[in-house]
Design a protein around this motif. Sequence first.
Motif: not given
Length: 149
Positions: A25-52
Amino acid sequence: MKSTEIYPADYDSHGRLKLPFLFWCVLLLQARTWVLFVIAGASRGQGDALLALFYPDHDDFWLGLLPGIPAALTFLLSGRRDHFPRLWRALYPLVLLVQLALLVWQPWRWFTGEALSGIGLFLVIADLFALWWLATNRRLRACFSLAQH
Protein backbone atom coordinates in the motif's frame (compact mmCIF):
# COMPACT_ATOMS: atom_id res chain seq x y z
CA MET A 1 3.32 -10.31 23.12
CA LYS A 2 4.01 -7.30 20.97
CA SER A 3 2.37 -6.95 17.58
CA THR A 4 5.78 -6.27 16.02
CA GLU A 5 7.12 -9.74 16.79
CA ILE A 6 8.02 -12.01 13.91
CA TYR A 7 6.19 -15.34 13.76
CA PRO A 8 6.86 -18.52 11.75
CA ALA A 9 3.81 -17.72 9.58
CA ASP A 10 5.61 -14.53 8.46
CA TYR A 11 8.01 -16.62 6.35
CA ASP A 12 7.36 -17.89 2.83
CA SER A 13 8.13 -21.38 1.51
CA HIS A 14 11.68 -20.25 0.61
CA GLY A 15 12.46 -19.18 4.16
CA ARG A 16 12.28 -15.44 3.42
CA LEU A 17 10.21 -13.02 5.42
CA LYS A 18 7.05 -12.04 3.60
CA LEU A 19 6.73 -8.35 2.94
CA PRO A 20 3.84 -6.90 4.96
CA PHE A 21 0.64 -6.08 3.09
CA LEU A 22 0.84 -2.47 4.22
CA PHE A 23 4.20 -2.16 2.45
CA TRP A 24 2.48 -2.74 -0.90
CA CYS A 25 0.00 0.00 0.00
CA VAL A 26 2.88 2.38 0.79
CA LEU A 27 4.46 1.60 -2.58
CA LEU A 28 1.16 2.44 -4.27
CA LEU A 29 1.01 5.67 -2.27
CA GLN A 30 4.50 6.55 -3.47
CA ALA A 31 3.58 5.71 -7.05
CA ARG A 32 0.28 7.60 -6.86
CA THR A 33 1.06 9.85 -9.81
CA TRP A 34 1.77 6.77 -11.95
CA VAL A 35 -1.52 5.24 -10.81
CA LEU A 36 -3.33 8.47 -11.71
CA PHE A 37 -1.53 8.53 -15.07
CA VAL A 38 -2.71 4.99 -15.87
CA ILE A 39 -6.28 5.80 -14.79
CA ALA A 40 -6.25 8.99 -16.87
CA GLY A 41 -4.96 7.05 -19.87
CA ALA A 42 -7.67 4.44 -19.47
CA SER A 43 -10.44 7.04 -19.16
CA ARG A 44 -9.85 8.30 -22.71
CA GLY A 45 -11.57 11.66 -23.20
CA GLN A 46 -11.63 12.66 -19.54
CA GLY A 47 -7.94 11.94 -18.84
CA ASP A 48 -6.83 15.54 -19.29
CA ALA A 49 -9.53 16.82 -16.95
CA LEU A 50 -8.58 14.20 -14.36
CA LEU A 51 -4.89 15.11 -14.51
CA ALA A 52 -5.74 18.83 -14.33
CA LEU A 53 -7.85 18.19 -11.22
CA PHE A 54 -4.94 16.68 -9.29
CA TYR A 55 -2.07 18.50 -11.02
CA PRO A 56 -3.11 21.94 -12.31
CA ASP A 57 0.59 22.70 -12.90
CA HIS A 58 2.03 20.27 -15.46
CA ASP A 59 5.51 20.61 -13.93
CA ASP A 60 4.16 19.20 -10.66
CA PHE A 61 2.82 16.22 -12.58
CA TRP A 62 6.23 15.40 -14.04
CA LEU A 63 7.86 15.83 -10.62
CA GLY A 64 5.18 13.58 -9.16
CA LEU A 65 6.30 10.73 -11.40
CA LEU A 66 9.78 10.64 -9.80
CA PRO A 67 8.82 9.06 -6.43
CA GLY A 68 7.15 6.21 -8.27
CA ILE A 69 10.42 5.05 -9.83
CA PRO A 70 11.97 3.64 -6.61
CA ALA A 71 8.58 2.20 -5.67
CA ALA A 72 8.37 0.37 -9.01
CA LEU A 73 11.95 -0.85 -8.68
CA THR A 74 11.22 -2.14 -5.19
CA PHE A 75 8.11 -3.89 -6.45
CA LEU A 76 10.01 -5.50 -9.33
CA LEU A 77 12.92 -6.67 -7.16
CA SER A 78 10.77 -7.94 -4.28
CA GLY A 79 10.53 -11.45 -5.68
CA ARG A 80 14.23 -11.58 -6.60
CA ARG A 81 15.68 -9.91 -3.54
CA ASP A 82 18.01 -12.85 -2.88
CA HIS A 83 19.64 -12.31 -6.28
CA PHE A 84 20.37 -8.61 -5.68
CA PRO A 85 21.02 -8.35 -1.92
CA ARG A 86 23.02 -5.09 -1.97
CA LEU A 87 20.52 -3.33 -4.20
CA TRP A 88 17.63 -4.71 -2.16
CA ARG A 89 19.16 -3.47 1.08
CA ALA A 90 19.80 -0.01 -0.46
CA LEU A 91 16.13 0.31 -1.42
CA TYR A 92 14.91 0.58 2.18
CA PRO A 93 16.59 3.94 2.92
CA LEU A 94 15.61 5.12 -0.55
CA VAL A 95 11.95 4.27 0.09
CA LEU A 96 12.19 6.13 3.43
CA LEU A 97 13.75 9.17 1.75
CA VAL A 98 11.09 9.20 -0.97
CA GLN A 99 8.37 9.04 1.67
CA LEU A 100 9.91 11.97 3.53
CA ALA A 101 10.10 13.95 0.28
CA LEU A 102 6.44 13.22 -0.44
CA LEU A 103 5.51 14.36 3.06
CA VAL A 104 7.28 17.69 2.51
CA TRP A 105 6.18 18.15 -1.10
CA GLN A 106 2.44 18.62 -0.53
CA PRO A 107 2.79 21.43 2.06
CA TRP A 108 5.46 23.01 -0.17
CA ARG A 109 2.88 23.09 -2.98
CA TRP A 110 0.47 24.89 -0.63
CA PHE A 111 3.10 27.46 0.33
CA THR A 112 3.85 28.15 -3.33
CA GLY A 113 0.26 29.01 -4.20
CA GLU A 114 -1.76 25.82 -4.64
CA ALA A 115 -5.08 25.90 -2.83
CA LEU A 116 -5.52 23.78 0.28
CA SER A 117 -7.78 20.85 -0.54
CA GLY A 118 -9.23 17.82 1.15
CA ILE A 119 -7.28 15.53 -1.16
CA GLY A 120 -4.02 17.31 -0.33
CA LEU A 121 -4.75 17.15 3.38
CA PHE A 122 -5.54 13.44 3.12
CA LEU A 123 -2.27 12.85 1.26
CA VAL A 124 -0.26 14.62 3.96
CA ILE A 125 -1.89 12.48 6.66
CA ALA A 126 -1.37 9.30 4.61
CA ASP A 127 2.26 10.28 3.92
CA LEU A 128 2.88 10.98 7.60
CA PHE A 129 1.44 7.61 8.61
CA ALA A 130 3.40 5.82 5.86
CA LEU A 131 6.67 7.43 6.96
CA TRP A 132 6.03 6.49 10.59
CA TRP A 133 5.14 2.92 9.62
CA LEU A 134 8.15 2.50 7.31
CA ALA A 135 10.51 3.76 10.01
CA THR A 136 9.11 1.72 12.89
CA ASN A 137 7.99 -1.63 11.47
CA ARG A 138 10.45 -4.25 12.67
CA ARG A 139 9.34 -6.94 10.27
CA LEU A 140 9.76 -4.63 7.29
CA ARG A 141 13.27 -3.64 8.37
CA ALA A 142 14.09 -7.33 8.80
CA CYS A 143 12.90 -7.99 5.23
CA PHE A 144 15.53 -5.56 3.97
CA SER A 145 18.39 -6.84 6.11
CA LEU A 146 21.15 -8.96 4.63
CA ALA A 147 20.91 -11.60 7.34
CA GLN A 148 19.34 -14.86 6.24
CA HIS A 149 15.98 -15.48 7.87
